[in-house]
Design a protein around this motif. Structure first.
Motif, PDB file in Angstrom:
ATOM      1  N   PRO A  87      20.177  30.404   5.478  1.00 21.72           N
ATOM      2  CA  PRO A  87      19.215  29.297   5.452  1.00 21.72           C
ATOM      3  C   PRO A  87      19.881  28.078   6.108  1.00 21.72           C
ATOM      4  N   THR A  88      19.282  27.550   7.138  1.00 18.48           N
ATOM      5  CA  THR A  88      19.839  26.380   7.825  1.00 18.48           C
ATOM      6  C   THR A  88      18.829  25.236   7.784  1.00 18.48           C
ATOM      7  N   TYR A  89      19.231  24.089   8.293  1.00 16.58           N
ATOM      8  CA  TYR A  89      18.392  22.890   8.236  1.00 16.58           C
ATOM      9  C   TYR A  89      17.284  22.966   9.284  1.00 16.58           C
ATOM     10  N   PHE A  90      16.043  23.094   8.840  1.00 16.56           N
ATOM     11  CA  PHE A  90      14.910  23.291   9.739  1.00 16.56           C
ATOM     12  C   PHE A  90      15.338  24.194  10.905  1.00 16.56           C
ATOM     13  N   PRO A  91      15.472  25.496  10.635  1.00 15.26           N
ATOM     14  CA  PRO A  91      16.072  26.437  11.579  1.00 15.26           C
ATOM     15  C   PRO A  91      15.488  26.375  12.986  1.00 15.26           C
ATOM     16  N   ASN A  92      16.314  26.765  13.951  1.00 15.15           N
ATOM     17  CA  ASN A  92      15.853  26.785  15.340  1.00 15.15           C
ATOM     18  C   ASN A  92      14.965  28.003  15.594  1.00 15.15           C
ATOM     19  N   LEU A  93      14.451  28.091  16.810  1.00 14.85           N
ATOM     20  CA  LEU A  93      13.504  29.158  17.126  1.00 14.85           C
ATOM     21  C   LEU A  93      14.111  30.538  16.996  1.00 14.85           C
ATOM     22  N   ALA A  94      15.385  30.692  17.371  1.00 19.39           N
ATOM     23  CA  ALA A  94      16.034  32.003  17.263  1.00 19.39           C
ATOM     24  C   ALA A  94      15.995  32.503  15.819  1.00 19.39           C
TER      25      ALA A  94
END
Length: 206
Positions: free
Chosen positions: A7-14
């Protein structure tokens, strides 16, 4: 496909291409925190191009610290700064006002732990995408995985590969061209209800 992902901060498109195309998603909850990753940063499209938003964190004196135990440094008014940056970047996008009331509270309610905050952001985006996720969370850290495709490397900002996702209209695209693999918020504010169709149509190499 069953996947394991951070889980990341507002994840990127990938990240979201992997999530949207998975049959089952397991979130890594028991790893050690690492610097130079997307755990506490995301990139949006600002008026001057690619803009990094970073959550300040409290570093422990310990050599290793669990991601789940990492606290946010709230002495800085980072939430107000991030929200102002999002407003400035996307206020004129087609769907900002459509999702604003769901996303804005994330930047007014105090967040203590980075992992908890990232999960809150993720859940708001999943609701916005109307993506019903079959998901679970890890209890222990395992370096090698069985029965799951390991996408944990997507959190590493230092070793990010180049993605050739389909272009879509971005607010400042006429000034700086198309910028690939930004935060899911960029896609959401620009494409709205079509965002999930977009994610499902992209190809992501391992």
């Amino acid at each position: 496909m069953n996947i394991l992902i951070h889980p990341t901060y507002f994840p990127n498109l990938a990240h979201f291409v992997a999530i949207a195309q998975a049959e089952e998603v397991t979130f890594e909850m028991d790893d050690n925190y690492q610097k130079q990753t997307y755990r506490n940063r995301t990139y949006i499209y600002g008026a001057n191009g690619k803009l990094q938003l970073s959550i300040p964190i409290i570093h422990s004196q310990k050599e290793r610290q669990k991601y789940r135990d990492l606290k946010i440094y709230n002495a800085e008014n980072w939430q107000a700064i991030h929200w102002k940056s999002l407003e400035t970047a996307y206020r004129t996008s087609p769907f900002f006002e459509f999702y604003e009331d769901d996303i804005q509270p994330l930047f007014t309610q105090k967040a203590d732990y980075l992992l908890d905050f990232n999960m809150s952001c993720l859940n708001v985006v999943l609701d916005s995408l109307q993506l019903n996720l079959n998901s679970s969370k890890t209890d222990i850290f395992q370096k090698k995985t069985e029965g799951k495709t390991d996408f944990r490397h997507l959190a590493n900002a230092r070793k990010e590969q180049v993605y050739n996702f389909d272009t879509y209209t971005q607010v400042f695209g006429n000034k700086h061209g198309f910028i690939n693999n930004l935060s899911i918020l960029d896609l959401l504010f620009n494409e709205g209800p079509n965002a999930l169709n977009y994610l499902e149509a992209q190809k992501l190499s391992l």
